[in-house]
Write a protein that holds these residues in place. Structure first.
Motif, PDB file in Angstrom:
ATOM      1  N   PRO A  98      -4.499   9.882   2.979  1.00  0.00           N
ATOM      2  CA  PRO A  98      -5.104  10.326   1.485  1.00  0.00           C
ATOM      3  C   PRO A  98      -5.743   8.895   0.979  1.00  0.00           C
ATOM      4  N   ASP A  99      -6.646   9.112  -0.283  1.00  0.00           N
ATOM      5  CA  ASP A  99      -7.371   8.165  -0.509  1.00  0.00           C
ATOM      6  C   ASP A  99      -6.299   7.733  -2.608  1.00  0.00           C
ATOM      7  N   SER A 101      -6.723  10.470  -4.068  1.00  0.00           N
ATOM      8  CA  SER A 101      -7.069  12.240  -5.447  1.00  0.00           C
ATOM      9  C   SER A 101      -7.419  13.162  -3.748  1.00  0.00           C
ATOM     10  N   THR A 102      -7.174  12.681  -2.874  1.00  0.00           N
ATOM     11  CA  THR A 102      -8.053  13.394  -1.761  1.00  0.00           C
ATOM     12  C   THR A 102      -7.027  13.723  -0.740  1.00  0.00           C
ATOM     13  N   LEU A 103      -7.234  14.634  -0.102  1.00  0.00           N
ATOM     14  CA  LEU A 103      -6.666  14.426   1.530  1.00  0.00           C
ATOM     15  C   LEU A 103      -8.190  14.414   2.610  1.00  0.00           C
ATOM     16  N   ARG A 104      -7.829  13.498   3.339  1.00  0.00           N
ATOM     17  CA  ARG A 104      -9.107  13.369   4.055  1.00  0.00           C
ATOM     18  C   ARG A 104      -9.434  13.607   5.245  1.00  0.00           C
ATOM     19  N   ALA A 109     -12.298  17.681   3.746  1.00  0.00           N
ATOM     20  CA  ALA A 109     -11.357  16.811   2.453  1.00  0.00           C
ATOM     21  C   ALA A 109     -11.509  17.524   2.116  1.00  0.00           C
ATOM     22  N   THR A 110      -9.984  17.458   1.717  1.00  0.00           N
ATOM     23  CA  THR A 110      -9.772  18.912   0.158  1.00  0.00           C
ATOM     24  C   THR A 110      -9.107  17.724  -0.838  1.00  0.00           C
ATOM     25  N   ALA A 111      -8.837  18.117  -2.148  1.00  0.00           N
ATOM     26  CA  ALA A 111      -7.982  18.031  -3.350  1.00  0.00           C
ATOM     27  C   ALA A 111      -7.081  18.499  -3.824  1.00  0.00           C
ATOM     28  N   ILE A 114      -3.497  17.986  -3.465  1.00  0.00           N
ATOM     29  CA  ILE A 114      -2.771  16.789  -4.090  1.00  0.00           C
ATOM     30  C   ILE A 114      -3.002  17.835  -6.583  1.00  0.00           C
ATOM     31  N   GLU A 115      -3.720  17.725  -6.093  1.00  0.00           N
ATOM     32  CA  GLU A 115      -4.030  18.577  -7.394  1.00  0.00           C
ATOM     33  C   GLU A 115      -2.706  19.560  -8.031  1.00  0.00           C
ATOM     34  N   ALA A 158      -1.424   5.133  -4.564  1.00  0.00           N
ATOM     35  CA  ALA A 158      -1.099   7.037  -5.282  1.00  0.00           C
ATOM     36  C   ALA A 158       0.402   6.740  -6.144  1.00  0.00           C
TER      37      ALA A 158
END
Length: 186
Positions: A98-99, A101-104, A109-111, A114-115, A158
């Motif tokens: 996780p960075d 805002s996104t899961l890699r 990768a998908t956001a 988290i949203e 985060a």
């Protein structure tokens, strides 16, 4: 004539069957992931937490809500299958990074998770404020059963907590002292 008719009906129904089979597999994986996460979160009751599952909301549900001595967590569980490829001892197919805002994942990768977790935490925070006339920070969290979560410095700071519920992965909810500053609450 009957054989030809049967083959035509089979060919006509096969795409729908395959589509529904895939949806069935995804639903089964999601249910299993939520059950595993729920069982692991239930262990927090012994540490003074209140754990609720499938909280119905306005047009959606929150998978898990944990009321801990140090905060309220809205937990969204996501089940993603690992890539079919596997390698040697340095295999990274079971890791997610996780960075903030996104899961890699290893192959995409998908956001979206988290949203979704942020929206659910915001809804719960508003609902708590309306009901109790007091502000309670609600911490958004994403549980990824079966994945190893790599935390770098960005991921640690985060606003959304990403964790694996396996083993002792969810115990940070009960014991982590001052883990989240007020700015990290939704």
């Amino acid at each position: 004539m009957f054989v030809v008719g049967a083959l035509l009906m089979f060919a006509w129904g096969l795409p729908g069957f395959m589509r529904h089979w895939g949806a069935r597999q995804n639903a089964r994986d999601g249910l299993l992931g939520e059950r595993v996460t729920g069982m692991q979160l239930n262990r927090l009751v012994a540490q003074g937490c209140i754990v609720m599952h499938d909280l119905p909301c306005e047009g959606f549900n929150i998978d898990h809500v944990v009321i801990a001595p140090r905060g309220v967590y809205a937990v969204e569980t996501k089940s993603f299958r690992r890539p079919k490829r596997s390698g040697g001892p340095d295999d990274q197919t079971h890791r997610v990074a996780p960075d903030g805002s996104t899961l890699r994942f290893p192959d995409f990768a998908t956001a979206a998770p988290i949203e979704q977790a942020v929206q659910q935490a915001q809804w719960l925070q508003r609902r708590l404020h309306d009901a109790l006339q007091r502000d309670f920070p609600v911490i958004a969290a994403v549980a990824l059963p079966g994945w190893f979560v790599d935390r770098d410095e960005i991921g640690k700071r985060a606003d959304v907590v990403v964790f694996t519920p396996m083993g002792r992965g969810a115990e940070f909810v009960a014991w982590q002292r001052n883990a989240f500053r007020k700015t990290n609450a939704i």
